[in-house]
Motif scaffolding. Sequence first.
Motif, short mmCIF file in Angstrom:
data_model
loop_
_atom_site.label_atom_id
_atom_site.label_comp_id
_atom_site.label_asym_id
_atom_site.label_seq_id
_atom_site.Cartn_x
_atom_site.Cartn_y
_atom_site.Cartn_z
N GLY A 66 -15.56 39.04 0.95
CA GLY A 66 -15.30 38.56 2.30
C GLY A 66 -16.53 37.95 2.93
N ARG A 67 -17.68 38.58 2.72
CA ARG A 67 -18.95 38.03 3.25
C ARG A 67 -19.23 36.64 2.66
N ARG A 68 -19.03 36.51 1.35
CA ARG A 68 -19.27 35.20 0.72
C ARG A 68 -18.30 34.16 1.28
N ALA A 69 -17.06 34.57 1.52
CA ALA A 69 -16.06 33.63 2.06
C ALA A 69 -16.43 33.19 3.46
N ILE A 70 -16.81 34.13 4.32
CA ILE A 70 -17.14 33.76 5.70
C ILE A 70 -18.37 32.86 5.74
N GLU A 71 -19.34 33.12 4.88
CA GLU A 71 -20.53 32.28 4.85
C GLU A 71 -20.21 30.84 4.44
N SER A 72 -19.19 30.67 3.60
CA SER A 72 -18.82 29.32 3.19
C SER A 72 -17.95 28.62 4.25
N GLU A 73 -17.30 29.40 5.12
CA GLU A 73 -16.40 28.81 6.12
C GLU A 73 -17.08 28.38 7.41
N ILE A 74 -18.14 29.06 7.77
CA ILE A 74 -18.77 28.76 9.06
C ILE A 74 -19.86 27.71 8.91
N ALA A 75 -20.21 27.07 10.02
CA ALA A 75 -21.24 26.03 10.02
C ALA A 75 -22.13 26.20 11.24
N PRO A 76 -22.89 27.31 11.31
CA PRO A 76 -23.73 27.53 12.48
C PRO A 76 -24.91 26.56 12.52
N ILE A 77 -25.48 26.44 13.71
CA ILE A 77 -26.64 25.58 13.90
C ILE A 77 -27.78 26.38 14.52
N ASP A 78 -28.99 25.84 14.42
CA ASP A 78 -30.12 26.38 15.15
C ASP A 78 -30.06 25.81 16.56
N ASP A 79 -30.21 26.67 17.56
CA ASP A 79 -30.32 26.18 18.93
C ASP A 79 -31.18 27.15 19.72
N ILE A 80 -31.23 26.98 21.02
CA ILE A 80 -32.11 27.79 21.87
C ILE A 80 -31.74 29.27 21.85
N ARG A 81 -30.47 29.59 21.57
CA ARG A 81 -30.01 30.97 21.59
C ARG A 81 -30.27 31.71 20.29
N SER A 82 -30.24 30.99 19.15
CA SER A 82 -30.33 31.67 17.88
C SER A 82 -30.51 30.68 16.74
N THR A 83 -30.75 31.21 15.54
CA THR A 83 -30.86 30.35 14.36
C THR A 83 -29.57 30.42 13.55
#
Length: 125
Positions: free
Chosen positions: A76-93
Motif C-alpha cells: 500500500g505504501r508503494r502504491a500511494i507513493e506512485s499515485e501522489i505528486a507532492p511539491i516542495d513549497d513554503i509549508r513542506s517538502t
Amino acid sequence: ARRPDELIVAIELPQIEGRQWFRKVGTRAALAISKVVMAGVRGEEITLAIGSVAPVPMRLPTTEATLSATGDIESGRRAIESEIAPIDDIRSTARYRRLVAGNLLAQFWVETAPRAKSRRRRRSS
C-alpha cells in the motif's frame, strides 16, 4: 436541469458502511492549510482520499485496489507513493509529504482494522 425559480432544499446521501477515518497534518489543528490530509473508509470496500499532495484533492484507486487485494501495508505504501505528486513549497517538502502519506496510510490500516471479539469471561461472585 434546475430552473431559475427552483430552490434546492435538501440533498440525500447514502449511509456510509464501514469504519470512517480522518487525519490532518499541519502546523495547527484549525485555520491553517494542511501539509497532508487523508480520509478513508474501511468496510466491504476500501475508499481513500488525500489532499495537499497533488494539484487538487484526489481519490487513491491504485492504493485502494492494492490494499483490497493484498492487505499488505508495505504494498500500500508503494502504491500511494506512485499515485501522489507532492511539491516542495513554503509549508513542506515533497519528500516529507510522501513520508507522511505513507505513515497516515499505515495509521488508517491499523486503526480501522476489524476488532477481535473479546473472549473475557465474567467472574461469578
